[in-house]
Design a protein around this motif. Structure first.
Motif, PDB file in Angstrom:
ATOM      1  N   MET A 139       0.816  -1.201   0.000  1.00 16.09           N
ATOM      2  CA  MET A 139       0.000   0.000   0.000  1.00 16.09           C
ATOM      3  C   MET A 139       0.858   1.264   0.000  1.00 16.09           C
ATOM      4  O   MET A 139       0.393   2.334  -0.291  1.00 16.09           O
ATOM      5  CB  MET A 139      -0.917  -0.022   1.234  1.00 16.09           C
ATOM      6  N   ASN A 140       2.140   1.129   0.355  1.00 16.59           N
ATOM      7  CA  ASN A 140       2.945   2.330   0.486  1.00 16.59           C
ATOM      8  C   ASN A 140       3.291   2.995  -0.835  1.00 16.59           C
ATOM      9  O   ASN A 140       4.009   3.983  -0.869  1.00 16.59           O
ATOM     10  CB  ASN A 140       4.232   2.044   1.285  1.00 16.59           C
ATOM     11  N   GLN A 141       2.788   2.438  -1.959  1.00 10.31           N
ATOM     12  CA  GLN A 141       2.977   3.129  -3.224  1.00 10.31           C
ATOM     13  C   GLN A 141       1.982   4.276  -3.361  1.00 10.31           C
ATOM     14  O   GLN A 141       2.075   5.080  -4.281  1.00 10.31           O
ATOM     15  CB  GLN A 141       2.827   2.159  -4.411  1.00 10.31           C
ATOM     16  N   PHE A 142       1.024   4.358  -2.444  1.00 11.40           N
ATOM     17  CA  PHE A 142       0.009   5.393  -2.492  1.00 11.40           C
ATOM     18  C   PHE A 142       0.396   6.587  -1.622  1.00 11.40           C
ATOM     19  O   PHE A 142       1.153   6.456  -0.663  1.00 11.40           O
ATOM     20  CB  PHE A 142      -1.338   4.845  -1.997  1.00 11.40           C
ATOM     21  N   ASN A 143      -0.165   7.733  -1.961  1.00 14.88           N
ATOM     22  CA  ASN A 143      -0.061   8.916  -1.119  1.00 14.88           C
ATOM     23  C   ASN A 143      -1.440   9.194  -0.546  1.00 14.88           C
ATOM     24  O   ASN A 143      -2.349   9.608  -1.268  1.00 14.88           O
ATOM     25  CB  ASN A 143       0.438  10.117  -1.931  1.00 14.88           C
ATOM     26  N   ILE A 144      -1.606   8.951   0.736  1.00 13.12           N
ATOM     27  CA  ILE A 144      -2.901   9.096   1.384  1.00 13.12           C
ATOM     28  C   ILE A 144      -2.862  10.273   2.345  1.00 13.12           C
ATOM     29  O   ILE A 144      -1.850  10.488   3.016  1.00 13.12           O
ATOM     30  CB  ILE A 144      -3.280   7.826   2.180  1.00 13.12           C
ATOM     31  N   ILE A 145      -3.947  11.011   2.435  1.00  9.85           N
ATOM     32  CA  ILE A 145      -4.030  12.081   3.414  1.00  9.85           C
ATOM     33  C   ILE A 145      -4.919  11.648   4.565  1.00  9.85           C
ATOM     34  O   ILE A 145      -6.073  11.281   4.378  1.00  9.85           O
ATOM     35  CB  ILE A 145      -4.542  13.389   2.785  1.00  9.85           C
ATOM     36  N   GLU A 146      -4.342  11.675   5.737  1.00 10.98           N
ATOM     37  CA  GLU A 146      -5.041  11.388   6.996  1.00 10.98           C
ATOM     38  C   GLU A 146      -5.650  12.703   7.463  1.00 10.98           C
ATOM     39  O   GLU A 146      -4.930  13.626   7.861  1.00 10.98           O
ATOM     40  CB  GLU A 146      -4.035  10.837   7.997  1.00 10.98           C
ATOM     41  N   THR A 147      -6.972  12.836   7.388  1.00  9.64           N
ATOM     42  CA  THR A 147      -7.592  14.137   7.634  1.00  9.64           C
ATOM     43  C   THR A 147      -7.986  14.383   9.083  1.00  9.64           C
ATOM     44  O   THR A 147      -8.486  15.473   9.394  1.00  9.64           O
ATOM     45  CB  THR A 147      -8.839  14.322   6.739  1.00  9.64           C
ATOM     46  N   HIS A 148      -7.745  13.400   9.986  1.00 13.11           N
ATOM     47  CA  HIS A 148      -8.163  13.625  11.374  1.00 13.11           C
ATOM     48  C   HIS A 148      -7.480  12.636  12.304  1.00 13.11           C
ATOM     49  O   HIS A 148      -7.899  11.481  12.423  1.00 13.11           O
ATOM     50  CB  HIS A 148      -9.688  13.466  11.474  1.00 13.11           C
ATOM     51  N   ALA A 149      -6.429  13.087  12.997  1.00 11.90           N
ATOM     52  CA  ALA A 149      -5.729  12.215  13.943  1.00 11.90           C
ATOM     53  C   ALA A 149      -5.140  13.049  15.069  1.00 11.90           C
ATOM     54  O   ALA A 149      -4.451  14.040  14.832  1.00 11.90           O
ATOM     55  CB  ALA A 149      -4.623  11.428  13.253  1.00 11.90           C
ATOM     56  N   HIS A 150      -5.414  12.627  16.307  1.00 11.33           N
ATOM     57  CA  HIS A 150      -4.914  13.321  17.494  1.00 11.33           C
ATOM     58  C   HIS A 150      -3.552  12.751  17.870  1.00 11.33           C
ATOM     59  O   HIS A 150      -3.388  12.142  18.932  1.00 11.33           O
ATOM     60  CB  HIS A 150      -5.893  13.147  18.654  1.00 11.33           C
ATOM     61  N   ILE A 151      -2.564  12.965  17.033  1.00 11.51           N
ATOM     62  CA  ILE A 151      -1.254  12.333  17.244  1.00 11.51           C
ATOM     63  C   ILE A 151      -0.467  12.966  18.390  1.00 11.51           C
ATOM     64  O   ILE A 151       0.568  12.429  18.790  1.00 11.51           O
ATOM     65  CB  ILE A 151      -0.414  12.323  15.957  1.00 11.51           C
ATOM     66  N   TYR A 152      -0.961  14.089  18.907  1.00 13.41           N
ATOM     67  CA  TYR A 152      -0.330  14.711  20.068  1.00 13.41           C
ATOM     68  C   TYR A 152      -0.827  14.086  21.373  1.00 13.41           C
ATOM     69  O   TYR A 152      -0.357  14.417  22.457  1.00 13.41           O
ATOM     70  CB  TYR A 152      -0.616  16.218  20.096  1.00 13.41           C
TER      71      TYR A 152
ATOM     72  N   PHE B  32       4.205   7.139   7.745  1.00 10.65           N
ATOM     73  CA  PHE B  32       4.828   7.601   6.498  1.00 10.65           C
ATOM     74  C   PHE B  32       5.218   6.410   5.615  1.00 10.65           C
ATOM     75  O   PHE B  32       5.056   6.448   4.385  1.00 10.65           O
ATOM     76  CB  PHE B  32       6.050   8.467   6.808  1.00 10.65           C
ATOM     77  N   ASN B  33       5.693   5.333   6.242  1.00 11.00           N
ATOM     78  CA  ASN B  33       6.052   4.130   5.491  1.00 11.00           C
ATOM     79  C   ASN B  33       4.828   3.466   4.858  1.00 11.00           C
ATOM     80  O   ASN B  33       4.935   2.779   3.845  1.00 11.00           O
ATOM     81  CB  ASN B  33       6.759   3.125   6.399  1.00 11.00           C
ATOM     82  N   ALA B  34       3.678   3.676   5.482  1.00 12.95           N
ATOM     83  CA  ALA B  34       2.426   3.106   4.965  1.00 12.95           C
ATOM     84  C   ALA B  34       1.809   3.948   3.855  1.00 12.95           C
ATOM     85  O   ALA B  34       0.765   3.588   3.316  1.00 12.95           O
ATOM     86  CB  ALA B  34       1.421   2.948   6.112  1.00 12.95           C
ATOM     87  N   GLY B  35       2.463   5.048   3.528  1.00 12.65           N
ATOM     88  CA  GLY B  35       1.984   5.876   2.427  1.00 12.65           C
ATOM     89  C   GLY B  35       1.174   7.095   2.851  1.00 12.65           C
ATOM     90  O   GLY B  35       0.510   7.725   2.028  1.00 12.65           O
ATOM     91  N   ILE B  36       1.212   7.422   4.152  1.00 10.97           N
ATOM     92  CA  ILE B  36       0.493   8.595   4.623  1.00 10.97           C
ATOM     93  C   ILE B  36       1.304   9.842   4.270  1.00 10.97           C
ATOM     94  O   ILE B  36       2.400  10.053   4.779  1.00 10.97           O
ATOM     95  CB  ILE B  36       0.233   8.536   6.143  1.00 10.97           C
ATOM     96  N   GLN B  37       0.741  10.653   3.417  1.00  6.33           N
ATOM     97  CA  GLN B  37       1.436  11.837   2.893  1.00  6.33           C
ATOM     98  C   GLN B  37       1.366  13.003   3.878  1.00  6.33           C
ATOM     99  O   GLN B  37       2.351  13.704   4.106  1.00  6.33           O
ATOM    100  CB  GLN B  37       0.775  12.231   1.568  1.00  6.33           C
ATOM    101  N   GLU B  38       0.189  13.211   4.428  1.00  5.40           N
ATOM    102  CA  GLU B  38      -0.022  14.278   5.400  1.00  5.40           C
ATOM    103  C   GLU B  38      -0.926  13.762   6.508  1.00  5.40           C
ATOM    104  O   GLU B  38      -1.798  12.921   6.266  1.00  5.40           O
ATOM    105  CB  GLU B  38      -0.693  15.509   4.762  1.00  5.40           C
TER     106      GLU B  38
ATOM    107  N   TYR C 211      -2.942   2.760   9.996  1.00  7.61           N
ATOM    108  CA  TYR C 211      -4.054   1.860   9.694  1.00  7.61           C
ATOM    109  C   TYR C 211      -4.997   2.436   8.636  1.00  7.61           C
ATOM    110  O   TYR C 211      -5.967   1.773   8.267  1.00  7.61           O
ATOM    111  CB  TYR C 211      -4.857   1.555  10.964  1.00  7.61           C
ATOM    112  N   LEU C 212      -4.712   3.629   8.157  1.00  8.02           N
ATOM    113  CA  LEU C 212      -5.605   4.257   7.180  1.00  8.02           C
ATOM    114  C   LEU C 212      -5.799   3.419   5.907  1.00  8.02           C
ATOM    115  O   LEU C 212      -6.909   3.383   5.359  1.00  8.02           O
ATOM    116  CB  LEU C 212      -5.088   5.655   6.823  1.00  8.02           C
ATOM    117  N   PRO C 213      -4.766   2.723   5.414  1.00  6.95           N
ATOM    118  CA  PRO C 213      -4.983   1.876   4.238  1.00  6.95           C
ATOM    119  C   PRO C 213      -6.056   0.804   4.439  1.00  6.95           C
ATOM    120  O   PRO C 213      -6.728   0.414   3.481  1.00  6.95           O
ATOM    121  CB  PRO C 213      -3.605   1.243   4.005  1.00  6.95           C
TER     122      PRO C 213
END
Length: 259
Positions: A1-14, A30-36, A225-227
């Motif tokens: 799946m990491n060939q994709f660029n995915i945008i995670e639009t809502h995550a409380h990573i703090y 980032f390794n899973a293809g999460i672009q932002e 886990y977004l993919p």
């Protein structure tokens, strides 16, 4: 799946749930293809930690600012004033997470309504979109948006879980639908919703550390886990996962370019 660029639009990573392994968790994403990763704020106290992450990952972890409805209390106006002061000195992509929550406590409903309308005015003033939390309060939130009557107000209904008619209303108002881990739940209800919605109207999110998708349900959620959510959306909508990723990423980028 990491060939994709995915945008995670809502995550409380703090969130404190990531205190022990935040950097490795982000690297996994980032390794899973999460672009932002877009970070919704909760209250005044969460801004500092969120901005520290944004400073460390300026092109990948993008902050919002706002007062979550569950944190709206009697002194909300004082907290809002303190939060708004950040808008003059820091860069944010959106006002959020804001809205109405009638699930846990209805003590401060009037204050939630006023806080939401004030923050919608911030969005107009600073030309930002809004990230909406509307738990057990979709129709109440829609009424406030209509009361606000700003045709330029756009954004995302985070963790959307309404009916097809609700979805059509949100879309009519110019909003995207945030689809997360609940889509993977056996009784999540998305099989009845997503086939009636165009991919042009949805974005992907995890709401990490909450609402982890199957097979991690009940455990800590994270952007990596977004993919899994993208694949489930593809399965329900009977299309290729690459199509889901490409279109939802395009939707997110289009929304965020209107600043």
């Amino acid at each position: 799946m990491n060939q994709f660029n995915i945008i995670e639009t809502h995550a409380h990573i703090y969130d404190e749930a990531f205190a022990e392994d935040r950097d490795s968790m982000l690297q996994n994403a980032f390794n899973a293809g999460i672009q932002e990763i877009w970070m919704p704020n909760c209250n005044l106290e969460s801004i500092g930690g969120m901005l520290a992450i944004a400073e460390q990952y300026p092109t990948q972890c993008l902050p919002m600012v706002g007062l979550h409805p569950c944190y709206v209390k009697e002194d909300f106006e004082k907290e809002l004033a303190a939060i708004e002061s950040y808008l003059a000195k820091e860069k944010f992509i959106a006002i959020g997470e804001i809205g109405m929550d009638l699930y846990w406590d209805k003590t401060f409903v009037a204050q939630q309504e006023e806080a939401f309308l004030i923050q919608c005015q911030w969005a107009k003033k600073y030309q930002l979109w809004i990230d909406i939390h509307s738990r057990n309060a979709f129709h109440e939130t829609v009424a406030l948006i209509e009361k606000n009557a700003d045709p330029y107000l756009k954004g995302i209904f985070h963790c959307f879980s309404g009916t097809v008619e609700d979805a059509q209303k949100a879309i009519e108002l110019g909003f995207l639908l945030g689809i997360g881990g609940v889509a993977t739940f056996k009784n999540g209800g998305y099989e009845k919703l997503l086939p009636h919605i165009s991919l042009e109207h949805i974005v992907l999110e995890t709401d990490a550390p909450y609402l982890a998708p199957v097979p991690y349900r009940g455990k800590r959620n994270e952007p990596a886990y977004l993919p899994l959510i993208a694949q489930k959306v593809a399965d329900i909508m009977a299309c290729d996962v690459a199509q889901v990723v490409a279109q939802t990423t395009q939707n997110a980028l289009k929304l965020n370019s209107k600043q």
